[in-house]
Write a protein that holds these residues in place. Structure first.
Motif, PDB file in Angstrom:
ATOM      1  N   PRO A 199      63.941 -26.631  67.061  1.00 39.05           N
ATOM      2  CA  PRO A 199      64.963 -25.732  67.526  1.00 39.05           C
ATOM      3  C   PRO A 199      64.440 -24.221  67.510  1.00 39.05           C
ATOM      4  CG  PRO A 199      65.067 -26.485  65.341  1.00 39.05           C
ATOM      5  CD  PRO A 199      63.886 -27.294  65.766  1.00 39.05           C
ATOM      6  N   GLY A 200      63.322 -24.245  66.904  1.00 37.80           N
ATOM      7  CA  GLY A 200      62.892 -22.560  66.786  1.00 37.80           C
ATOM      8  C   GLY A 200      63.300 -22.069  65.386  1.00 37.80           C
ATOM      9  N   GLY A 201      63.010 -20.972  65.240  1.00 42.46           N
ATOM     10  CA  GLY A 201      63.466 -19.919  64.141  1.00 42.46           C
ATOM     11  C   GLY A 201      62.118 -20.166  63.010  1.00 42.46           C
ATOM     12  N   ILE A 202      62.171 -19.410  61.911  1.00 45.86           N
ATOM     13  CA  ILE A 202      61.135 -19.455  60.913  1.00 45.86           C
ATOM     14  C   ILE A 202      61.788 -19.586  59.818  1.00 45.86           C
ATOM     15  CG2 ILE A 202      59.518 -18.380  62.405  1.00 45.86           C
ATOM     16  CD1 ILE A 202      59.650 -16.023  60.141  1.00 45.86           C
TER      17      ILE A 202
ATOM     18  N   SER B  23      66.929 -16.338  61.936  1.00 46.76           N
ATOM     19  CA  SER B  23      65.620 -16.142  62.562  1.00 46.76           C
ATOM     20  C   SER B  23      65.558 -16.907  63.636  1.00 46.76           C
ATOM     21  CB  SER B  23      64.682 -16.966  61.598  1.00 46.76           C
ATOM     22  OG  SER B  23      64.868 -18.292  61.414  1.00 46.76           O
ATOM     23  N   MET B  24      66.507 -17.808  64.326  1.00 50.49           N
ATOM     24  CA  MET B  24      66.600 -18.383  65.544  1.00 50.49           C
ATOM     25  C   MET B  24      66.540 -17.383  66.601  1.00 50.49           C
ATOM     26  SD  MET B  24      68.407 -21.776  64.449  1.00 50.49           S
ATOM     27  CE  MET B  24      68.183 -22.711  66.140  1.00 50.49           C
ATOM     28  N   MET B  25      67.183 -16.039  66.048  1.00 50.72           N
ATOM     29  CA  MET B  25      67.463 -14.926  67.107  1.00 50.72           C
ATOM     30  C   MET B  25      65.838 -14.584  67.894  1.00 50.72           C
ATOM     31  SD  MET B  25      68.118 -10.772  66.038  1.00 50.72           S
ATOM     32  CE  MET B  25      69.431 -11.404  64.861  1.00 50.72           C
ATOM     33  N   LEU B  26      64.858 -15.001  67.204  1.00 50.55           N
ATOM     34  CA  LEU B  26      63.406 -14.783  67.805  1.00 50.55           C
ATOM     35  C   LEU B  26      63.332 -15.374  69.153  1.00 50.55           C
ATOM     36  CD1 LEU B  26      61.311 -15.502  64.563  1.00 50.55           C
ATOM     37  CD2 LEU B  26      61.158 -13.285  65.797  1.00 50.55           C
ATOM     38  N   ARG B  27      64.109 -16.689  69.553  1.00 47.75           N
ATOM     39  CA  ARG B  27      64.095 -17.193  70.593  1.00 47.75           C
ATOM     40  C   ARG B  27      64.662 -16.512  71.914  1.00 47.75           C
ATOM     41  NH1 ARG B  27      61.482 -22.269  71.424  1.00 47.75           N
ATOM     42  NH2 ARG B  27      60.577 -23.182  69.548  1.00 47.75           N
TER      43      ARG B  27
ATOM     44  N   ILE C 191      62.547 -30.671  60.333  1.00 46.14           N
ATOM     45  CA  ILE C 191      62.646 -29.520  60.870  1.00 46.14           C
ATOM     46  C   ILE C 191      61.389 -28.658  60.278  1.00 46.14           C
ATOM     47  CG2 ILE C 191      64.053 -27.591  62.011  1.00 46.14           C
ATOM     48  CD1 ILE C 191      66.323 -29.427  61.936  1.00 46.14           C
ATOM     49  N   LEU C 192      60.671 -28.532  60.848  1.00 47.26           N
ATOM     50  CA  LEU C 192      59.350 -27.811  60.254  1.00 47.26           C
ATOM     51  C   LEU C 192      58.653 -26.930  60.803  1.00 47.26           C
ATOM     52  CD1 LEU C 192      58.794 -27.885  56.865  1.00 47.26           C
ATOM     53  CD2 LEU C 192      57.218 -29.873  57.360  1.00 47.26           C
ATOM     54  N   SER C 193      57.547 -26.364  60.323  1.00 41.44           N
ATOM     55  CA  SER C 193      56.455 -25.451  61.028  1.00 41.44           C
ATOM     56  C   SER C 193      55.162 -26.563  60.834  1.00 41.44           C
ATOM     57  CB  SER C 193      56.055 -24.243  60.641  1.00 41.44           C
ATOM     58  OG  SER C 193      55.476 -24.159  59.124  1.00 41.44           O
ATOM     59  N   THR C 194      54.237 -26.636  61.872  1.00 45.77           N
ATOM     60  CA  THR C 194      53.245 -27.622  61.870  1.00 45.77           C
ATOM     61  C   THR C 194      52.001 -27.213  60.722  1.00 45.77           C
ATOM     62  OG1 THR C 194      51.997 -26.209  63.567  1.00 45.77           O
ATOM     63  CG2 THR C 194      53.128 -27.765  64.348  1.00 45.77           C
ATOM     64  N   PRO C 195      52.023 -25.843  60.309  1.00 42.69           N
ATOM     65  CA  PRO C 195      51.070 -25.838  59.283  1.00 42.69           C
ATOM     66  C   PRO C 195      51.604 -26.517  57.856  1.00 42.69           C
ATOM     67  CG  PRO C 195      51.121 -23.772  60.206  1.00 42.69           C
ATOM     68  CD  PRO C 195      52.337 -24.616  60.688  1.00 42.69           C
TER      69      PRO C 195
END
Length: 389
Positions: A244-247, A110-114, A221-225
């Motif tokens: 670092p990015g990614g989901i 998923s870090m490919m999104l960057r 390492i987490l998303s804010t929601p």
């Protein structure tokens, strides 16, 4: 022999009551859905939305009862669905690397999104969930074999927004990261942690709050929601979202094989439609809540940091390198033989989905897009009906 009108009416009444009882038993069939998030979290709201749609699309023949954190926790979900404790489970496949290596390989890319430019910013969840779901349904036979070995049937992914550093101390540059203990929910973030000199820590999401509060970890390492979902606001002091990015994506509606096969063809389609439309809530709401949660954190005194440009540059270089080595990692660790081919197949699917989600402006539009482009094309007469290898 002639029957009296009273007797005839009695027989007719009995038959009608019997028919009503049969119909009632069909409509009362209830499926247990285990989800390891607490009540009130965004994913539980998603699960309740999904349950309402199941009832609607099966015309009341089936219902879903949602069990937040009570029936199975996150670490128990795979075995619990396998053993029939739950009929449906919110399955975090990265928690089970040995059981779901093929499903995890593309998930952990998923870090490919960057690497996809500014067009995807703020729409990472919608695009990646669509691409991963399409890929898993139609391009990963091994994924379905992995689910089948665990006595379950794949019925779609959900996923949240971009990942950053949620901390109990300032972390802005590579020097700050040296020796820090970072809770990483998947192997890609563990590899990044090691690359920047930190120490990755593995633990269930249900343990994060206590670990932060007690200093067992320095950052998550987490998303804010997820700060809202897991009640982390009082345990954090600093946030850095540029790296670092990614989901994180989840097989949100994995069904016990017997439960899936008990459904008629029409009802399998109904469950998939509920997954497409109800499941769209998670990527949509996570995207909407990112900035809102950051604003709330700032109001409560949490410090928001920009990452040092050198750390951003190093992270970008890591991602580019990791896309080239992820297949080798999964081959060495888990015996995945066609990892490079999987990544090569997935990349244009993701690029397509980055374009597809651009005009989307609501959950309903996103759910309809998922249904039209993916779920409606699944052959439910075959899907989930094969014998496990």
């Amino acid at each position: 022999m002639m029957l009296s009108k009273r007797f005839t009416r009695s027989i007719l009444s009995i038959l009608l009551c019997g028919a009503a009882a049969v119909a009632g038993s069909a409509s009362a069939k209830q499926f247990k859905y285990a989800i390891g998030f607490p009540p009130g979290s965004y994913n539980v709201v998603m699960a309740e939305d999904y349950a309402k749609r199941v009832k609607t699309y099966t015309q009341g023949r089936h219902t879903v009862r949602v069990f937040p954190m009570t029936l199975l926790n996150m670490a128990e979900t795979s075995a619990g669905v396998r053993d029939g404790i739950a009929d449906i489970g919110f399955l975090l496949t990265p928690y089970f690397p040995a059981e779901y290596p093929h499903a995890n390989l593309v998930n952990e890319a998923s870090m490919m999104l960057r690497l996809m430019g500014d067009e995807v910013r703020g729409k990472e969840a919608s695009a990646f969930v669509g691409a991963l779901t399409e890929f898993t349904f139609f391009n990963c036979v091994e994924c379905h074999q992995e689910f089948a070995k665990q006595n379950s049937v794949y019925t779609g992914h959900v996923g949240g927004s971009s990942y950053g550093l949620i901390c109990n101390k300032p972390v802005k540059n590579e020097a700050d990261l040296k020796g820090k203990r970072l809770r990483a929910g998947a192997a890609n973030w563990s590899r990044w942690s090691t690359a920047v000199g930190a120490s990755p820590i593995t633990m269930s999401a249900n343990e994060m709050r206590e670990a932060l509060s007690q200093g067992v970890v320095d950052c998550i390492i987490l998303s804010t929601p997820e700060i809202h979902n897991f009640g982390l606001m009082d345990a954090i002091t600093d946030i850095t979202m540029a790296v670092p990015g990614g989901i994180f994506s989840t097989a949100g509606f994995n069904m016990n094989t017997s439960a899936w096969r008990s459904l008629s063809v029409d009802d399998r389609k109904a469950f998939l439609r509920a997954a497409a439309e109800g499941g769209a809530y998670t990527p949509w709401i996570y995207q909407q809540k990112e900035n809102e949660i950051l604003a709330e954190a700032k109001k409560k005194g949490v410090r928001l940091h920009d990452a040092d440009p050198a750390l951003v540059k190093k992270t970008q270089a890591f991602i580019e390198q990791d896309m080239g080595t992820i297949s080798k990692y999964f081959a060495d660790k888990h015996g995945v033989k066609r990892g490079e081919q999987m990544i090569t197949t997935f990349r244009p699917i993701l690029q397509k989905w980055v374009k597809l989600v651009q005009p989307v402006s609501s959950q309903e539009q996103l759910g309809q897009l998922y249904w039209n482009e993916i779920y409606s094309k699944v052959d439910v007469t075959k899907h989930g009906m094969q014998t496990a290898p």
